[in-house]
Scaffold this motif. Structure first.
Motif, PDB file in Angstrom:
ATOM      1  N   THR A 121      -7.043  10.487 -13.111  1.00  0.00           N
ATOM      2  CA  THR A 121      -7.256   9.449 -12.101  1.00  0.00           C
ATOM      3  C   THR A 121      -6.447   8.206 -12.473  1.00  0.00           C
ATOM      4  N   VAL A 122      -5.911   7.530 -11.459  1.00  0.00           N
ATOM      5  CA  VAL A 122      -5.216   6.256 -11.633  1.00  0.00           C
ATOM      6  C   VAL A 122      -5.834   5.260 -10.661  1.00  0.00           C
ATOM      7  N   THR A 123      -6.023   4.037 -11.100  1.00  0.00           N
ATOM      8  CA  THR A 123      -6.632   3.016 -10.256  1.00  0.00           C
ATOM      9  C   THR A 123      -5.677   2.604  -9.136  1.00  0.00           C
ATOM     10  N   ALA A 124      -6.164   2.634  -7.905  1.00  0.00           N
ATOM     11  CA  ALA A 124      -5.375   2.236  -6.738  1.00  0.00           C
ATOM     12  C   ALA A 124      -5.432   0.711  -6.576  1.00  0.00           C
ATOM     13  N   PRO A 125      -4.526   0.150  -5.776  1.00  0.00           N
ATOM     14  CA  PRO A 125      -4.534  -1.297  -5.547  1.00  0.00           C
ATOM     15  C   PRO A 125      -5.801  -1.811  -4.875  1.00  0.00           C
ATOM     16  N   GLY A 126      -6.528  -0.932  -4.217  1.00  0.00           N
ATOM     17  CA  GLY A 126      -7.762  -1.333  -3.552  1.00  0.00           C
ATOM     18  C   GLY A 126      -8.538  -0.101  -3.143  1.00  0.00           C
ATOM     19  N   PRO A 127      -9.747  -0.274  -2.626  1.00  0.00           N
ATOM     20  CA  PRO A 127     -10.545   0.868  -2.186  1.00  0.00           C
ATOM     21  C   PRO A 127     -10.046   1.410  -0.852  1.00  0.00           C
ATOM     22  N   GLY A 128     -10.323   2.659  -0.623  1.00  0.00           N
ATOM     23  CA  GLY A 128      -9.971   3.291   0.646  1.00  0.00           C
ATOM     24  C   GLY A 128     -10.973   4.362   0.992  1.00  0.00           C
ATOM     25  N   PRO A 129     -10.933   4.877   2.211  1.00  0.00           N
ATOM     26  CA  PRO A 129     -11.834   5.963   2.618  1.00  0.00           C
ATOM     27  C   PRO A 129     -11.474   7.261   1.917  1.00  0.00           C
ATOM     28  N   SER A 147      -6.941   6.975  10.907  1.00  0.00           N
ATOM     29  CA  SER A 147      -6.025   5.846  11.010  1.00  0.00           C
ATOM     30  C   SER A 147      -5.500   5.434   9.636  1.00  0.00           C
ATOM     31  N   PHE A 148      -6.400   5.369   8.657  1.00  0.00           N
ATOM     32  CA  PHE A 148      -5.978   5.027   7.300  1.00  0.00           C
ATOM     33  C   PHE A 148      -5.005   6.067   6.760  1.00  0.00           C
ATOM     34  N   ALA A 149      -5.312   7.346   6.971  1.00  0.00           N
ATOM     35  CA  ALA A 149      -4.448   8.407   6.465  1.00  0.00           C
ATOM     36  C   ALA A 149      -3.046   8.302   7.042  1.00  0.00           C
ATOM     37  N   ARG A 150      -2.951   8.059   8.321  1.00  0.00           N
ATOM     38  CA  ARG A 150      -1.627   7.954   8.951  1.00  0.00           C
ATOM     39  C   ARG A 150      -0.871   6.728   8.440  1.00  0.00           C
ATOM     40  N   ASN A 151      -1.552   5.611   8.317  1.00  0.00           N
ATOM     41  CA  ASN A 151      -0.894   4.396   7.835  1.00  0.00           C
ATOM     42  C   ASN A 151      -0.449   4.537   6.383  1.00  0.00           C
ATOM     43  N   ALA A 152      -1.244   5.242   5.589  1.00  0.00           N
ATOM     44  CA  ALA A 152      -0.936   5.364   4.170  1.00  0.00           C
ATOM     45  C   ALA A 152       0.152   6.398   3.886  1.00  0.00           C
ATOM     46  N   LEU A 153       0.173   7.483   4.641  1.00  0.00           N
ATOM     47  CA  LEU A 153       1.021   8.624   4.282  1.00  0.00           C
ATOM     48  C   LEU A 153       2.295   8.757   5.105  1.00  0.00           C
ATOM     49  N   CYS A 167       1.181   7.694  -9.952  1.00  0.00           N
ATOM     50  CA  CYS A 167       1.785   6.372  -9.766  1.00  0.00           C
ATOM     51  C   CYS A 167       2.895   6.417  -8.717  1.00  0.00           C
ATOM     52  N   ASP A 168       3.678   7.490  -8.709  1.00  0.00           N
ATOM     53  CA  ASP A 168       4.744   7.612  -7.712  1.00  0.00           C
ATOM     54  C   ASP A 168       4.182   7.660  -6.303  1.00  0.00           C
ATOM     55  N   VAL A 169       3.056   8.331  -6.125  1.00  0.00           N
ATOM     56  CA  VAL A 169       2.415   8.367  -4.801  1.00  0.00           C
ATOM     57  C   VAL A 169       1.927   6.980  -4.419  1.00  0.00           C
ATOM     58  N   LEU A 170       1.241   6.310  -5.329  1.00  0.00           N
ATOM     59  CA  LEU A 170       0.718   4.972  -5.026  1.00  0.00           C
ATOM     60  C   LEU A 170       1.837   3.991  -4.715  1.00  0.00           C
ATOM     61  N   ASP A 171       2.976   4.121  -5.400  1.00  0.00           N
ATOM     62  CA  ASP A 171       4.110   3.218  -5.139  1.00  0.00           C
ATOM     63  C   ASP A 171       4.643   3.362  -3.724  1.00  0.00           C
ATOM     64  N   ARG A 172       4.397   4.501  -3.092  1.00  0.00           N
ATOM     65  CA  ARG A 172       4.937   4.776  -1.763  1.00  0.00           C
ATOM     66  C   ARG A 172       3.961   4.443  -0.638  1.00  0.00           C
ATOM     67  N   ILE A 173       2.761   4.040  -0.982  1.00  0.00           N
ATOM     68  CA  ILE A 173       1.780   3.647   0.037  1.00  0.00           C
ATOM     69  C   ILE A 173       1.981   2.161   0.344  1.00  0.00           C
ATOM     70  N   PRO A 174       2.134   1.793   1.605  1.00  0.00           N
ATOM     71  CA  PRO A 174       2.371   0.381   1.949  1.00  0.00           C
ATOM     72  C   PRO A 174       1.243  -0.519   1.440  1.00  0.00           C
ATOM     73  N   PRO A 175       1.577  -1.666   0.823  1.00  0.00           N
ATOM     74  CA  PRO A 175       0.543  -2.553   0.280  1.00  0.00           C
ATOM     75  C   PRO A 175      -0.467  -3.027   1.313  1.00  0.00           C
ATOM     76  N   GLN A 176      -0.007  -3.238   2.568  1.00  0.00           N
ATOM     77  CA  GLN A 176      -0.925  -3.753   3.589  1.00  0.00           C
ATOM     78  C   GLN A 176      -2.033  -2.769   3.944  1.00  0.00           C
ATOM     79  N   VAL A 177      -1.843  -1.488   3.608  1.00  0.00           N
ATOM     80  CA  VAL A 177      -2.876  -0.489   3.893  1.00  0.00           C
ATOM     81  C   VAL A 177      -4.168  -0.829   3.166  1.00  0.00           C
ATOM     82  N   TRP A 178      -4.037  -1.311   1.929  1.00  0.00           N
ATOM     83  CA  TRP A 178      -5.230  -1.581   1.122  1.00  0.00           C
ATOM     84  C   TRP A 178      -6.003  -2.786   1.640  1.00  0.00           C
TER      85      TRP A 178
END
Length: 234
Positions: A119-127, A166-172, A220-231
């Motif tokens: 597990t790696v800590t994400a920038p914020g919580p998500g569904p 909605s979160f899944a689409r915005n994140a991925l 970490c590579d996956v998290l780097d590719r998720i837009p910051p505004q999603v969190w």
């Protein structure tokens, strides 16, 4: 025929004994190799200043919800629990065992199935969000909904299950979908799960030293590719 029967019985019995001995030797060699790999992983963790606990009780209860961990559990036992910082993010990894009926290392003995979880800590919580390879009865899942992204290569290779489409689409959609479609680590079956503020992956097998960098880099590579505004919008 009467003369041949004892010979055939001896040959069959000898073959069975040889097979049992061969399997036992393979199991012992595999276990010895696993012990060496775990020792190397522990040494690597200690060299990097990470924390290590040989056994924990209840620490991983927070991650219950989907396999390889149970849907719910209390005081679960995990082994080789390592925590620290990797690429500026907090992480943990551990080994977890589940029972598997019908897999034997000897007459009447069931061998557990071992899993290594990261597990790696994400920038914020998500569904709750899971990205994994297709499985039987995917269309009948009772946990979240299946989301398709209209990208044939991705939709064929992966299943996205979430409580929040909605979160899944915005994140991925932007960078994660093409990354997972082409990255060798994802292609060889490294599932993902976002649970609260932690991104997880896991594999079948015991902890080994090459896991530490490869799997943590992948998360970490996956998290780097998720837009910051999603969190901030979650």
């Amino acid at each position: 025929m009467n003369v041949l029967m004892p010979i055939l019985v001896i040959l069959v019995a000898g073959g069975i004994i040889a097979l049992v001995v061969t399997l036992a030797v393979r199991v012992r060699r595999s276990e010895a190799r696993s012990v060496q790999e775990r020792a190397a992983a522990v040494r690597l963790a200690q060299e990097r200043g990470w924390s290590y606990q040989q056994t924990t009780q209840g620490v991983v209860d927070r991650l219950c919800g989907t396999a390889p961990l149970p849907v719910s559990g209390r005081n679960l036992r995990a082994t080789h629990y390592i925590t620290g910082e990797f690429r500026g993010r907090g992480f943990c990894c551990f080994q977890y065992a589940t029972g598997t009926m019908g897999v034997h290392d000897g007459p009447g003995r069931n061998r557990p199935t071992y899993w290594t979880v990261f597990t790696v800590t994400a920038p914020g919580p998500g569904p709750e969000l899971v990205v994994r390879r297709p499985q039987p009865l995917d269309g009948m899942t009772g946990r979240g909904r299946l989301v398709r992204f209209g990208v044939p290569d991705f939709d064929e290779a992966f299943r996205v299950i979430t409580d929040d489409e909605s979160f899944a689409r915005n994140a991925l959609t932007g960078a994660v979908v093409p990354f997972l479609t082409t990255d060798p680590r994802a292609v060889k079956d490294a599932p993902l799960r976002l649970h609260h503020d932690e991104l997880l992956t896991w594999r079948r097998g015991r902890l080994s030293p090459q896991d530490l960098d490869e799997r943590l880099d992948y998360l970490c590579d996956v998290l780097d590719r998720i837009p910051p505004q999603v969190w901030s919008a979650a």
